[in-house]
Design a protein around this motif. Sequence first.
Motif, PDB file in Angstrom:
ATOM      1  N   PHE A   1     -33.860  29.253 -42.892  1.00 50.33           N
ATOM      2  CA  PHE A   1     -33.984  29.060 -44.336  1.00 50.33           C
ATOM      3  C   PHE A   1     -33.167  30.128 -45.057  1.00 50.33           C
ATOM      4  N   CYS A   2     -32.418  29.719 -46.092  1.00 54.90           N
ATOM      5  CA  CYS A   2     -31.647  30.655 -46.907  1.00 54.90           C
ATOM      6  C   CYS A   2     -32.156  30.601 -48.349  1.00 54.90           C
TER       7      CYS A   2
ATOM      8  N   VAL B   1     -23.851  26.534 -51.627  1.00 51.30           N
ATOM      9  CA  VAL B   1     -22.774  25.931 -50.843  1.00 51.30           C
ATOM     10  C   VAL B   1     -22.659  26.609 -49.487  1.00 51.30           C
ATOM     11  N   GLU B   2     -22.756  27.925 -49.455  1.00 53.38           N
ATOM     12  CA  GLU B   2     -22.640  28.648 -48.187  1.00 53.38           C
ATOM     13  C   GLU B   2     -23.726  28.214 -47.208  1.00 53.38           C
ATOM     14  N   ALA B   3     -24.948  28.056 -47.705  1.00 52.06           N
ATOM     15  CA  ALA B   3     -26.054  27.641 -46.835  1.00 52.06           C
ATOM     16  C   ALA B   3     -25.807  26.252 -46.263  1.00 52.06           C
ATOM     17  N   VAL B   4     -25.385  25.297 -47.122  1.00 54.66           N
ATOM     18  CA  VAL B   4     -25.130  23.933 -46.646  1.00 54.66           C
ATOM     19  C   VAL B   4     -23.987  23.939 -45.638  1.00 54.66           C
TER      20      VAL B   4
ATOM     21  N   CYS C   1     -27.832  26.153 -42.902  1.00 53.83           N
ATOM     22  CA  CYS C   1     -29.090  26.846 -43.213  1.00 53.83           C
ATOM     23  C   CYS C   1     -29.770  26.122 -44.370  1.00 53.83           C
ATOM     24  N   VAL C   2     -31.041  25.798 -44.245  1.00 54.53           N
ATOM     25  CA  VAL C   2     -31.738  25.012 -45.275  1.00 54.53           C
ATOM     26  C   VAL C   2     -31.829  25.813 -46.571  1.00 54.53           C
ATOM     27  N   PRO C   3     -31.193  25.348 -47.666  1.00 60.71           N
ATOM     28  CA  PRO C   3     -31.273  26.085 -48.930  1.00 60.71           C
ATOM     29  C   PRO C   3     -32.685  25.994 -49.523  1.00 60.71           C
TER      30      PRO C   3
END
Length: 459
Positions: free
Chosen positions: A336-337, A351-354, A358-360
């Motif tokens: 998770f982010c 955007v970085e998480a997707v 990593c689940v935003p």
Amino acid sequence: MPELRPCTFGCCPASSRHMKLLPRRAHLRHHHDKALLLKKYYKWILWSALSIYLFFSTSSSSSSSSLFRPLPLRTSLPLKTTPRALAEAQQLSSFTTSSAAAALRIYVYELPSSYNRDWLSNPRCRNHLFASEVAIHEALLEYPGRVFDPNEADFFFVPVYVSCNFSTPNGFPALHHARPLISSAVRFISAGLPFWNRSRGRDHVFVASHDFGACFHAMEDVAIADGIPEFMRESIILQTFGVSSPHPCQKAENVLIPPYVTPDIEEQWPAPEKAKRDIFAFFRGKMEVHPKNISGRFYSKRVRTEILRRYGGNKKFYLQRKRFDGYRAEIARSVFCLCPLGWAPWSPRLVEAVALGCVPVVIADGIRLPFPEAVRWPEISLSVAEADVGRLEEVLDRVAATNLSAVQRNLWDPARRNALLFHQPMAAGDATWHALRALEGKLGRSWRRRRPPGDAAWR
């Protein structure tokens, strides 16, 4: 001599088992009538088949006359994701507005370099979170629907870069130069050409990739007080700021775009489904122990401070306040982010998480997210109310124990990552592509499409 003929359907009662004598003349007339009936029947079959063929061939040709007719674009996706992403892109490239829709035509103003290119002497201007203004401009220069005769244009793109000097040396946001720079550009394009004045800018497109979009200020109260510049209020704004409720900074016609993240982000780490995720919940960024009070304003509305206070000592949460150039490697290791608001609701972490699988976890009340039809945010992210930060661990534990695998499968779909990245050159299904798709839905603002018959074009 009379001929014996068996009783056929319609000649005799169904119960009759006898043969009936028919005169020769009646027999010949019967054959003639039967031949005419068969001829009409085969004509009907032939006409029906021809009609069906023409219908489907016309429908096929109509659907191919879409915005990109069909997209002759190159893909710049990394090899590990290209096959599936290309399949998704081919499906997406078939969108149309009507059977008569021609390619979306865009004229890109050639402004003096002081409005754009000169700013690129600072390498940061191409890569920071506001760099979509550069990426979209460069993509449109190679766009197949770009026109060089402004009379043929549906929309006019005004390439002004105002984000390169967004921050002062101490890191505090500064956009005081934006309004005069864009105002000067508008005076320049309207002095020698009639296209701005004839529509009052309704068919002109700008990028405002800042905290509160075309209000050009990072502090919400000042942004609201200043509002969108009068000369831009009729135009179309491509902006990162968006909320679900009415807001003075989104009163102009707008298209919500993602913040800029370099498209090579996917190439630097393992594919999301193969990454080892040993961090449960991750956040690195500005978190104040005591929020700075700047003229009564608190950074992140104290949300980040509350996250640090509650979970700073929790081993499930990997929270870091200091900047670290390799922080994306930490995102690639996380389940998770956390994506809490900063000055504005949105964050490049979305955007970085997707992009890194990593689940935003979006913590920003009322935020409106880009390209919802393509990304389908509820399927790939979590939303936690700002007031519910105290329940954050409970929420994440519940998802991890129930539907985490389903969320991750959706999240790791390459087409969703592609929709949030600005490729160079533009790729089918990427962020610029979706922005143009949104513009196609606003063709009612095109002066060329609405021009009265007989109205002469400018020469």
